[in-house]
Write an enzyme that holds these catalytic residues in place. Structure first.
Site, PDB file in Angstrom:
ATOM      1  N   TYR A 112       0.843  -1.203   0.000  1.00  0.00           N
ATOM      2  CA  TYR A 112       0.000   0.000   0.000  1.00  0.00           C
ATOM      3  C   TYR A 112       0.871   1.243   0.000  1.00  0.00           C
ATOM      4  CZ  TYR A 112       0.865   0.877   5.003  1.00  0.00           C
ATOM      5  OH  TYR A 112       1.446   1.158   6.217  1.00  0.00           O
ATOM      6  N   CYS A 113       0.295   2.357  -0.472  1.00  0.00           N
ATOM      7  CA  CYS A 113       0.946   3.664  -0.451  1.00  0.00           C
ATOM      8  C   CYS A 113      -0.156   4.719  -0.392  1.00  0.00           C
ATOM      9  CB  CYS A 113       1.859   3.856  -1.669  1.00  0.00           C
ATOM     10  SG  CYS A 113       1.017   3.738  -3.255  1.00  0.00           S
ATOM     11  N   THR A 114       0.178   5.974  -0.630  1.00  0.00           N
ATOM     12  CA  THR A 114      -0.801   7.048  -0.454  1.00  0.00           C
ATOM     13  C   THR A 114      -1.983   6.935  -1.404  1.00  0.00           C
ATOM     14  OG1 THR A 114       0.996   8.501   0.215  1.00  0.00           O
ATOM     15  CG2 THR A 114      -1.110   9.552  -0.328  1.00  0.00           C
ATOM     16  N   ILE A 169      -4.159   4.575   0.481  1.00  0.00           N
ATOM     17  CA  ILE A 169      -4.684   4.937   1.792  1.00  0.00           C
ATOM     18  C   ILE A 169      -5.866   5.896   1.682  1.00  0.00           C
ATOM     19  CG2 ILE A 169      -4.116   6.049   3.993  1.00  0.00           C
ATOM     20  CD1 ILE A 169      -1.133   5.305   3.308  1.00  0.00           C
TER      21      ILE A 169
END
Length: 326
Positions: free
Chosen positions: A178-180, A207
């Site tokens: 996951y990342c932004t 996110i």
């Protein structure tokens, strides 16, 4: 209803004459009254723009009308004021700096991790055969991250390929990246697959989308964003604060940039230390002559530096020596 919106998006799709596209796209955004930051590369688009709801809708309609970008997924935030001061649209070698520029090796349009919608990610993340992997930089996961996530000690995403060997112990498990907003995971998950990790997934929309569609459950702290807001709230189910003040160690969700322009480091600092340290990360930065005036926010608008013609001339002579110098 908020007066403005902020759009976060990316799209991996080949762009011919990308440098010219960037110049034209900048003028288009300005014509709509948008502000923000867009990166254009031969491989696609990566942007955050902010403006009135009417302007943002016109922008999304234009992007979706272009067949190259029809699949673009926009994350929309309602904001009280624009999230940027100016509009920038620049051509770069990649839309997220990874060092993985060769499309023959890493191409998100050909191979990437399996996309999980936020609710699917939430259902899988706590299983015994799953590892949740944060592919963001230190300053990002220091202020917020998923509960029990594996984090990497990296200053920026281009260091990620060097860290893959540290993940060997997790081979045989399902890797949920996951990342932004999802863009880093496109290349991170592709690289993991190439390195022999068999079951690799990624949080679709990152996110930000998880917060909107799954309530942000089990995301601890705040999410770092690349605009004037600095961080945003994600979890409205079971929120906690995980970051601490660099200077005194007390719990604080506040992240700033060091007031020393030569440092400009992202770090967490409580309000009390912020005023005492004048927005600096250390006493050394506090005494630096290039320290900017701290106003309590820790966000500073970039000021164009004056052009030093003498320095440019010296660089040119060094790069292109005369026959006498050669």
């Amino acid at each position: 209803m908020a007066q403005y919106q902020t759009l976060l998006y990316y799209c991996y799709s080949p762009i011919e004459h990308a440098e010219q596209f960037a110049a034209d796209h900048l003028e288009f955004c300005k014509s709509l009254g948008l502000v923000g930051r867009i990166i254009v590369a031969d491989e696609g688009l990566n942007g955050t723009v902010s403006g009135t709801p009417t302007a943002c809708q016109a922008y999304m309609d234009a992007i979706h009308a272009d067949t190259r970008f029809a699949k673009t997924d926009f994350k929309i935030d309602e904001v009280e004021e624009p999230s940027f001061i100016k509009m920038h649209c620049r051509y770069k070698s990649e839309i997220v700096h990874s060092g993985l520029r060769n499309p023959e090796i890493i191409d998100p349009n050909k191979q990437t991790g399996i996309h999980l919608e936020p609710t699917e990610f939430m259902e899988m993340k706590d299983r015994d055969d799953v590892v949740v992997l944060d592919v963001r930089s230190n300053y990002e996961h220091n202020v917020g991250r998923f509960k029990n996530a594996v984090t990497l000690d990296i200053e920026n995403f281009r260091e990620f390929p060097e860290k893959v060997k540290e993940l060997e112990q997790y081979k045989g498990k399902k890797i949920l990246t996951y990342c932004t907003g999802g863009i880093k995971c496109e290349k991170a998950s592709a690289l993991l697959l190439q390195e022999g990790f068999e079951e690799v997934y990624q949080l679709h929309g990152g996110i930000i989308k998880y917060g909107k569609e799954a309530g942000g459950k089990d995301f601890e702290g705040k999410c770092y964003v690349f605009d004037n807001r600095v961080t945003v709230d994600i979890n409205n189910v079971n929120p906690v604060v995980v970051s601490t003040c660099r200077n005194c160690g007390t719990t604080t969700p506040k992240m700033i940039n060091c007031a020393n322009a030569e440092c400009n480091e992202h770090f967490t600092q409580c309000d009390e230390c912020g005023w005492e340290m004048e927005g600096c990360c250390s006493d050394k930065c506090k005494s630096n002559p290039h320290k900017r005036e701290y106003d309590g926010t820790g966000y500073y608008v970039k000021v164009p530096q004056p052009v030093n013609l003498e320095k440019i001339s010296k660089r040119k002579h060094k790069k292109f020596p005369s026959k006498e110098q050669a």
